[in-house]
Design a protein around this motif. Structure first.
Motif, PDB file in Angstrom:
ATOM      1  N   ARG A  99     -40.477   8.921 -48.398  1.00  0.00           N
ATOM      2  CA  ARG A  99     -40.654   9.323 -48.173  1.00  0.00           C
ATOM      3  C   ARG A  99     -39.567   9.439 -46.685  1.00  0.00           C
ATOM      4  N   GLU A 102     -36.433  12.980 -45.889  1.00  0.00           N
ATOM      5  CA  GLU A 102     -35.862  14.553 -44.836  1.00  0.00           C
ATOM      6  C   GLU A 102     -35.588  14.150 -43.276  1.00  0.00           C
ATOM      7  N   GLU A 232     -28.120  20.744 -52.356  1.00  0.00           N
ATOM      8  CA  GLU A 232     -28.767  19.859 -50.432  1.00  0.00           C
ATOM      9  C   GLU A 232     -30.196  19.691 -50.579  1.00  0.00           C
ATOM     10  N   GLU A 233     -30.802  20.706 -52.049  1.00  0.00           N
ATOM     11  CA  GLU A 233     -31.875  20.836 -51.992  1.00  0.00           C
ATOM     12  C   GLU A 233     -32.720  19.703 -52.630  1.00  0.00           C
ATOM     13  N   TRP A 236     -37.793  18.588 -53.990  1.00  0.00           N
ATOM     14  CA  TRP A 236     -39.389  19.424 -53.415  1.00  0.00           C
ATOM     15  C   TRP A 236     -39.209  20.869 -53.389  1.00  0.00           C
ATOM     16  N   ASN A 237     -37.773  21.227 -52.876  1.00  0.00           N
ATOM     17  CA  ASN A 237     -37.841  22.807 -52.773  1.00  0.00           C
ATOM     18  C   ASN A 237     -37.072  23.515 -54.305  1.00  0.00           C
ATOM     19  N   CYS A 239     -37.795  24.841 -57.798  1.00  0.00           N
ATOM     20  CA  CYS A 239     -38.290  25.600 -58.339  1.00  0.00           C
ATOM     21  C   CYS A 239     -38.265  26.062 -59.598  1.00  0.00           C
TER      22      CYS A 239
END
Lengths: 239, 238
Positions: A99, A102, A232-233, A236-237, A239
């Motif tokens: 993690r 980000e 670039e996502e 977890w972005n 869907c």
């Protein structure tokens, strides 16, 4: 001009704080340009030491088998060659696993740059490892160059291509298990000597090896390009 | 200095996370209030360039969010962040400083300065996995300001902090906000009440109120609740 005024002017010129715009300029100027070699060295320093050690160990085992093993160990060497790819691909997913992704994305580096650097480092390490194995086979086991490439480089490249394709399509930490399954499949394929059977059945020679090598290089470059340039996502972005 | 969001929209399949948000933010503390699922984190991630808007643009003094110059001016504290195992607090800050382009000497100086500022200098050489929640949050704030950012984006920064640490945090933010745009998202109204110059309220991907702190006619919490009740009643009438 009076002495007091001159004294004050001299004092001010030596003791005045730099202007705000001057401070901004100095701050901006003092930041290093992030060149590619700088970034490579920076990421190398923070690279996943455990993975490098495992890779070295695995390469050492394969080289040992090549040097001191019996001729029939060639199949074992071939079956172990996919696994350096897994070790290094696992390292690529490190920032997502812990993690840190980000935070890393909000530094001066773009996601594309970060991925490119890590892929360059891991790819170089992997290719060097299998080339060392191939060279050892040629020098110590009397294997021809094309056979050495068939034994060590092909399984590695086939595994790398298939796994990178999987990682690009399956955005989850569990994709490493899919990669392990691919490596296991390629390993069994090598262990059962299928590739030699195919070569013998279709009367393929050195030209076929060369052509297959070129094809694998093209596919690998394509997969690397798509991996680096994917959305670039962060996973977890999606869907 | 001005951060401009122009009709920024983020859509995932049939769900609209942010709906044509247009804002112009200037230096100071901007509090972003909203319930869980309002779209605050999505908006912040777009401002930080972590995710791309489906449409619209974000720029700082004309520099687009996708450019390195923009990211160079950015500091971000995510709602939830991790760390590489075996990293100490100091290792973590040095790593982030390297990625932010600070020279080694500058990184060492800033790391030492910030660890002292967030009261972590005694724990600098301890592994992060041994830190408490509050210590990790303070470390997160320290990494966000390593590069003296012009835009500081803090997503739920006081989560896990005790009241004393929360007050310390507010004082730190007030100091950083002198020359920067500080965007602070939270669903805890008191965090915003004490330090925000401007308040934005967000619901279902839209900004439902935007104004100065002084424009709020009453207690901020009551006003916040009343805005959400008004919105719910209007929705029921429709």
């Amino acid at each position: 001009m009076r002495d007091e005024e001159l004294k004050k002017m001299l004092y001010d010129s030596y003791h005045t704080e730099p202007s705000e715009s001057g401070k901004r300029f100095i701050r901006a100027y003092s930041k290093r340009k992030l060149s590619i070699p700088t970034l490579l060295l920076m990421q190398l320093k923070y690279m996943w030491l455990q993975y490098i050690l495992i890779l070295l160990f695995l390469t050492g085992v394969i080289v040992y088998l090549a040097v001191f093993g019996k001729p029939e160990y060639v199949k074992v060497i071939s079956s172990l060659s996919p696994f350096p790819a897994i070790i290094l691909l696992a390292g690529l997913g490190r920032s997502a696993k812990f993690r840190m992704e980000e935070l890393e994305l909000t530094t001066r580096l773009s996601k594309r740059m970060l991925k490119s650097i890590r892929l360059t480092l891991s790819g170089t390490a992997g290719i060097l490892a299998v080339l060392i194995v191939a060279l050892t086979l040629v020098l110590t086991a009397g294997v021809s160059v094309s056979n050495a490439v068939l034994i060590s480089v092909f399984p590695y490249m086939i595994t790398s291509c298939a796994c990178m394709n999987l990682i690009r399509r399956w955005h989850a930490n569990e994709n490493i298990f899919g990669c392990i399954a691919i490596a296991a499949g390629v390993s069994i394929f090598s262990l059962t000597d299928c590739i030699n059977y195919i070569y013998a059945s279709f009367h393929l020679g050195e030209f076929a090896s060369f052509a297959l090598m070129i094809l694998l290089v093209i596919v690998l470059i394509r997969e690397a390009y798509l991996y680096v340039n994917e959305s670039e996502e962060i996973q977890w972005n999606l869907c | 200095m001005e951060l401009v969001l122009d009709r920024v929209t983020k859509q995932y399949n049939s769900k609209i996370a942010t709906d044509r948000i247009s804002l112009s933010l200037k230096p100071g503390v901007i509090g972003l209030l909203g319930a869980n699922g309002a779209g605050k984190t999505t908006l912040m991630r777009m401002i930080c360039g972590v995710i791309k808007p489906s449409s619209g643009s974000i720029s700082l003094d004309g520099v687009d969010v996708s450019e390195e110059m923009y990211r160079d001016a950015l500091g971000y504290l995510p709602q939830d962040f991790g760390y590489y195992p075996n990293f100490t607090g100091k290792d973590f800050l040095m790593y982030i400083a390297a990625l932010k382009g600070l020279s080694r000497s500058e990184a060492k100086r800033k790391t030492a300065e910030l660890l002292k500022k967030v009261n972590l200098e005694n724990a600098a050489n301890k592994k992060i996995k041994g830190y408490s929640g509050g210590m990790k949050q303070r470390l997160g704030i320290a990494q966000a300001v390593l590069n003296d950012p012009k835009i500081l984006v803090l997503d739920e920064p006081t989560a896990g902090l005790d009241p004393k640490e929360r007050v310390r945090f507010r004082n730190m933010i007030a100091e950083f906000a002198k020359d920067s745009i500080v965007l602070l998202s939270t669903h805890i109204v008191s965090d915003v009440e004490h330090i925000a110059d401007r308040v934005l309220m967000m619901k279902e991907g839209q900004i439902i109120w935007d104004g100065d702190r002084n424009d709020v006619p009453e207690d901020l919490e009551n006003f916040y609740m009343s805005k959400f009740e008004d919105e719910d009643m209007e929705a029921d009438d429709e």
